[in-house]
Design a protein around this motif. Structure first.
Motif, PDB file in Angstrom:
ATOM      1  N   MET A   1     -31.755 -13.063   8.412  1.00  0.00           N
ATOM      2  CA  MET A   1     -32.461 -11.891   7.920  1.00  0.00           C
ATOM      3  C   MET A   1     -32.673 -12.000   6.423  1.00  0.00           C
ATOM      4  SD  MET A   1     -31.056  -8.434   9.644  1.00  0.00           S
ATOM      5  CE  MET A   1     -32.096  -7.867  10.945  1.00  0.00           C
ATOM      6  N   ALA A   2     -33.783 -11.515   5.971  1.00  0.00           N
ATOM      7  CA  ALA A   2     -34.061 -11.512   4.537  1.00  0.00           C
ATOM      8  C   ALA A   2     -33.246 -10.426   3.857  1.00  0.00           C
ATOM      9  CB  ALA A   2     -35.546 -11.280   4.298  1.00  0.00           C
ATOM     10  N   GLU A   3     -32.774 -10.729   2.669  1.00  0.00           N
ATOM     11  CA  GLU A   3     -31.989  -9.754   1.914  1.00  0.00           C
ATOM     12  C   GLU A   3     -32.894  -8.636   1.424  1.00  0.00           C
ATOM     13  OE1 GLU A   3     -29.439  -9.798  -2.121  1.00  0.00           O
ATOM     14  OE2 GLU A   3     -29.070 -11.413  -0.693  1.00  0.00           O
ATOM     15  N   GLN A   4     -32.446  -7.418   1.616  1.00  0.00           N
ATOM     16  CA  GLN A   4     -33.198  -6.255   1.163  1.00  0.00           C
ATOM     17  C   GLN A   4     -32.918  -6.013  -0.308  1.00  0.00           C
ATOM     18  OE1 GLN A   4     -31.896  -3.595   4.612  1.00  0.00           O
ATOM     19  NE2 GLN A   4     -33.644  -2.527   3.752  1.00  0.00           N
ATOM     20  N   ALA A   5     -33.969  -5.783  -1.065  1.00  0.00           N
ATOM     21  CA  ALA A   5     -33.791  -5.427  -2.470  1.00  0.00           C
ATOM     22  C   ALA A   5     -33.397  -3.959  -2.561  1.00  0.00           C
ATOM     23  CB  ALA A   5     -35.087  -5.667  -3.242  1.00  0.00           C
ATOM     24  N   LEU A   6     -32.447  -3.673  -3.419  1.00  0.00           N
ATOM     25  CA  LEU A   6     -32.040  -2.291  -3.617  1.00  0.00           C
ATOM     26  C   LEU A   6     -33.092  -1.583  -4.448  1.00  0.00           C
ATOM     27  CD1 LEU A   6     -28.263  -2.807  -4.385  1.00  0.00           C
ATOM     28  CD2 LEU A   6     -29.306  -2.181  -2.225  1.00  0.00           C
ATOM     29  N   THR A   7     -33.387  -0.360  -4.080  1.00  0.00           N
ATOM     30  CA  THR A   7     -34.363   0.426  -4.817  1.00  0.00           C
ATOM     31  C   THR A   7     -33.666   1.102  -5.985  1.00  0.00           C
ATOM     32  OG1 THR A   7     -35.506   0.856  -2.754  1.00  0.00           O
ATOM     33  CG2 THR A   7     -36.076   2.253  -4.625  1.00  0.00           C
ATOM     34  N   PRO A   8     -34.084   0.796  -7.213  1.00  0.00           N
ATOM     35  CA  PRO A   8     -33.424   1.428  -8.359  1.00  0.00           C
ATOM     36  C   PRO A   8     -33.631   2.944  -8.348  1.00  0.00           C
ATOM     37  CG  PRO A   8     -34.875  -0.363  -9.069  1.00  0.00           C
ATOM     38  CD  PRO A   8     -35.127  -0.128  -7.613  1.00  0.00           C
ATOM     39  N   ALA A   9     -32.644   3.641  -8.846  1.00  0.00           N
ATOM     40  CA  ALA A   9     -32.750   5.093  -8.971  1.00  0.00           C
ATOM     41  C   ALA A   9     -33.781   5.410 -10.052  1.00  0.00           C
ATOM     42  CB  ALA A   9     -31.396   5.689  -9.337  1.00  0.00           C
ATOM     43  N   PRO A  10     -34.416   6.575  -9.957  1.00  0.00           N
ATOM     44  CA  PRO A  10     -35.372   6.948 -11.007  1.00  0.00           C
ATOM     45  C   PRO A  10     -34.654   7.099 -12.349  1.00  0.00           C
ATOM     46  CG  PRO A  10     -35.028   8.757  -9.451  1.00  0.00           C
ATOM     47  CD  PRO A  10     -34.286   7.571  -8.919  1.00  0.00           C
ATOM     48  N   PRO A  11     -35.387   6.918 -13.441  1.00  0.00           N
ATOM     49  CA  PRO A  11     -34.769   7.062 -14.762  1.00  0.00           C
ATOM     50  C   PRO A  11     -34.173   8.457 -14.953  1.00  0.00           C
ATOM     51  CG  PRO A  11     -37.054   6.314 -14.939  1.00  0.00           C
ATOM     52  CD  PRO A  11     -36.799   6.616 -13.502  1.00  0.00           C
ATOM     53  N   VAL A  12     -33.168   8.515 -15.781  1.00  0.00           N
ATOM     54  CA  VAL A  12     -32.504   9.786 -16.084  1.00  0.00           C
ATOM     55  C   VAL A  12     -33.181  10.397 -17.310  1.00  0.00           C
ATOM     56  CG1 VAL A  12     -30.314  10.814 -16.802  1.00  0.00           C
ATOM     57  CG2 VAL A  12     -30.334   8.988 -15.108  1.00  0.00           C
ATOM     58  N   SER A  13     -33.533  11.664 -17.187  1.00  0.00           N
ATOM     59  CA  SER A  13     -34.151  12.366 -18.310  1.00  0.00           C
ATOM     60  C   SER A  13     -33.091  12.685 -19.369  1.00  0.00           C
ATOM     61  CB  SER A  13     -34.802  13.666 -17.834  1.00  0.00           C
ATOM     62  OG  SER A  13     -33.799  14.603 -17.461  1.00  0.00           O
ATOM     63  N   LYS A  14     -33.551  13.039 -20.547  1.00  0.00           N
ATOM     64  CA  LYS A  14     -32.626  13.406 -21.637  1.00  0.00           C
ATOM     65  C   LYS A  14     -31.770  14.598 -21.214  1.00  0.00           C
ATOM     66  CE  LYS A  14     -32.574  14.540 -26.562  1.00  0.00           C
ATOM     67  NZ  LYS A  14     -31.576  13.614 -27.028  1.00  0.00           N
ATOM     68  N   LYS A  15     -32.366  15.566 -20.517  1.00  0.00           N
ATOM     69  CA  LYS A  15     -31.629  16.746 -20.056  1.00  0.00           C
ATOM     70  C   LYS A  15     -30.549  16.341 -19.032  1.00  0.00           C
ATOM     71  CE  LYS A  15     -32.558  21.385 -18.293  1.00  0.00           C
ATOM     72  NZ  LYS A  15     -33.589  22.318 -17.853  1.00  0.00           N
ATOM     73  N   GLU A  16     -30.891  15.435 -18.106  1.00  0.00           N
ATOM     74  CA  GLU A  16     -29.909  14.960 -17.126  1.00  0.00           C
ATOM     75  C   GLU A  16     -28.812  14.143 -17.804  1.00  0.00           C
ATOM     76  OE1 GLU A  16     -32.512  14.422 -13.048  1.00  0.00           O
ATOM     77  OE2 GLU A  16     -32.743  12.934 -14.649  1.00  0.00           O
ATOM     78  N   PHE A  17     -29.206  13.342 -18.800  1.00  0.00           N
ATOM     79  CA  PHE A  17     -28.253  12.537 -19.555  1.00  0.00           C
ATOM     80  C   PHE A  17     -27.179  13.426 -20.174  1.00  0.00           C
ATOM     81  CE2 PHE A  17     -26.950   9.750 -23.102  1.00  0.00           C
ATOM     82  CZ  PHE A  17     -26.823   8.539 -22.445  1.00  0.00           C
ATOM     83  N   GLU A  18     -27.608  14.542 -20.768  1.00  0.00           N
ATOM     84  CA  GLU A  18     -26.667  15.496 -21.371  1.00  0.00           C
ATOM     85  C   GLU A  18     -25.798  16.167 -20.311  1.00  0.00           C
ATOM     86  OE1 GLU A  18     -25.928  15.783 -24.576  1.00  0.00           O
ATOM     87  OE2 GLU A  18     -27.373  14.166 -24.889  1.00  0.00           O
ATOM     88  N   LEU A  19     -26.378  16.494 -19.155  1.00  0.00           N
ATOM     89  CA  LEU A  19     -25.620  17.086 -18.047  1.00  0.00           C
ATOM     90  C   LEU A  19     -24.558  16.115 -17.550  1.00  0.00           C
ATOM     91  CD1 LEU A  19     -25.195  19.366 -15.958  1.00  0.00           C
ATOM     92  CD2 LEU A  19     -26.954  18.235 -14.553  1.00  0.00           C
ATOM     93  N   ILE A  20     -24.921  14.870 -17.397  1.00  0.00           N
ATOM     94  CA  ILE A  20     -23.972  13.843 -16.949  1.00  0.00           C
ATOM     95  C   ILE A  20     -22.819  13.739 -17.939  1.00  0.00           C
ATOM     96  CG2 ILE A  20     -23.700  11.351 -16.585  1.00  0.00           C
ATOM     97  CD1 ILE A  20     -26.719  11.471 -15.608  1.00  0.00           C
ATOM     98  N   LYS A  21     -23.141  13.743 -19.213  1.00  0.00           N
ATOM     99  CA  LYS A  21     -22.115  13.623 -20.258  1.00  0.00           C
ATOM    100  C   LYS A  21     -21.154  14.817 -20.239  1.00  0.00           C
ATOM    101  CE  LYS A  21     -21.650  12.099 -24.993  1.00  0.00           C
ATOM    102  NZ  LYS A  21     -22.324  11.618 -26.184  1.00  0.00           N
ATOM    103  N   ARG A  22     -21.670  16.000 -19.931  1.00  0.00           N
ATOM    104  CA  ARG A  22     -20.828  17.210 -19.907  1.00  0.00           C
ATOM    105  C   ARG A  22     -20.036  17.355 -18.608  1.00  0.00           C
ATOM    106  NH1 ARG A  22     -25.621  19.702 -21.200  1.00  0.00           N
ATOM    107  NH2 ARG A  22     -25.550  20.828 -19.232  1.00  0.00           N
ATOM    108  N   THR A  23     -20.477  16.730 -17.530  1.00  0.00           N
ATOM    109  CA  THR A  23     -19.862  16.995 -16.226  1.00  0.00           C
ATOM    110  C   THR A  23     -19.199  15.761 -15.608  1.00  0.00           C
ATOM    111  OG1 THR A  23     -21.993  16.652 -15.106  1.00  0.00           O
ATOM    112  CG2 THR A  23     -21.407  18.930 -15.716  1.00  0.00           C
ATOM    113  N   VAL A  24     -19.975  14.812 -15.124  1.00  0.00           N
ATOM    114  CA  VAL A  24     -19.413  13.697 -14.360  1.00  0.00           C
ATOM    115  C   VAL A  24     -18.915  12.546 -15.219  1.00  0.00           C
ATOM    116  CG1 VAL A  24     -20.724  14.238 -12.278  1.00  0.00           C
ATOM    117  CG2 VAL A  24     -21.681  12.644 -13.935  1.00  0.00           C
ATOM    118  N   ALA A  25     -19.221  12.551 -16.514  1.00  0.00           N
ATOM    119  CA  ALA A  25     -18.756  11.481 -17.400  1.00  0.00           C
ATOM    120  C   ALA A  25     -18.168  12.063 -18.681  1.00  0.00           C
ATOM    121  CB  ALA A  25     -19.899  10.519 -17.704  1.00  0.00           C
ATOM    122  N   LYS A  26     -17.315  13.056 -18.516  1.00  0.00           N
ATOM    123  CA  LYS A  26     -16.669  13.675 -19.678  1.00  0.00           C
ATOM    124  C   LYS A  26     -15.894  12.628 -20.453  1.00  0.00           C
ATOM    125  CE  LYS A  26     -16.039  18.338 -17.909  1.00  0.00           C
ATOM    126  NZ  LYS A  26     -15.070  19.326 -17.481  1.00  0.00           N
TER     127      LYS A  26
END
Length: 165
Positions: A1-26
């Motif tokens: 079987m051919a290896e499936q390429a992983l689909t990259p996640a969409p880019p993170v917006s500046k607002k999401e970047f700040e949310l990530i920093k405050r919540t899941v990556a304190k």
């Protein structure tokens, strides 16, 4: 079987970047946060999905995930052919010393086995852990499965470790 390429996640917006920093990556530095975001994107998930966790081990950023995510990474190749139940080695009192798990992968149409053994003494947290005390066999079996998944699917699972490990 051919290896499936992983689909990259969409880019993170500046607002999401700040949310990530405050919540899941304190406590993440901007550089660590960029690396965490990169790790998530290259695996095709968003940092907000909760599939890869930002953690620091000995002061260094280390991505942590669940055994389910490792399984899904293997399954995404179309070559994951399941795994065995854990086989345990016990001490004379019936306590687990180790667990061995075999993961199967189809390689050029042939089923190949990748076996790994996790030794209880090497994974048991020094400080008491409720789950390790309550379900020691389940916990050491998950460590063995994670080891076997990384052996069988190194490209898809490299650098990913479960919290149990």
């Amino acid at each position: 079987m051919a290896e499936q390429a992983l689909t990259p996640a969409p880019p993170v917006s500046k607002k999401e970047f700040e949310l990530i920093k405050r919540t899941v990556a304190k406590g993440a530095t901007n550089e660590e946060l960029q690396l965490f975001n990169y790790d998530c994107r290259r695996r095709g998930v968003s940092p907000l999905d909760g599939l890869i966790y930002f953690t620091k081990v000995n002061g260094k950023y280390t991505p942590i995930t669940s055994i389910d995510f490792l399984r899904s990474q293997a399954a995404s190749t179309g070559e994951y052919a399941g795994n065995t139940d854990a086989i345990f080695s016990d001490d004379e009192d019936g306590h687990p010393l180790s667990a061995t798990v075999t993961v199967c992968r189809l390689v050029q149409g042939q089923r190949c086995d990748f076996t790994a053994t996790a030794r209880f003494s090497e994974y048991l947290p020094r400080a008491g852990s409720h789950m390790w005390e309550k379900m020691p066999r389940t916990m050491v079996a998950k460590c063995a499965e994670a080891l076997a998944l990384r052996k069988g699917f190194p490209q898809e699972t490299s650098g990913l470790y479960t919290s149990d490990e």
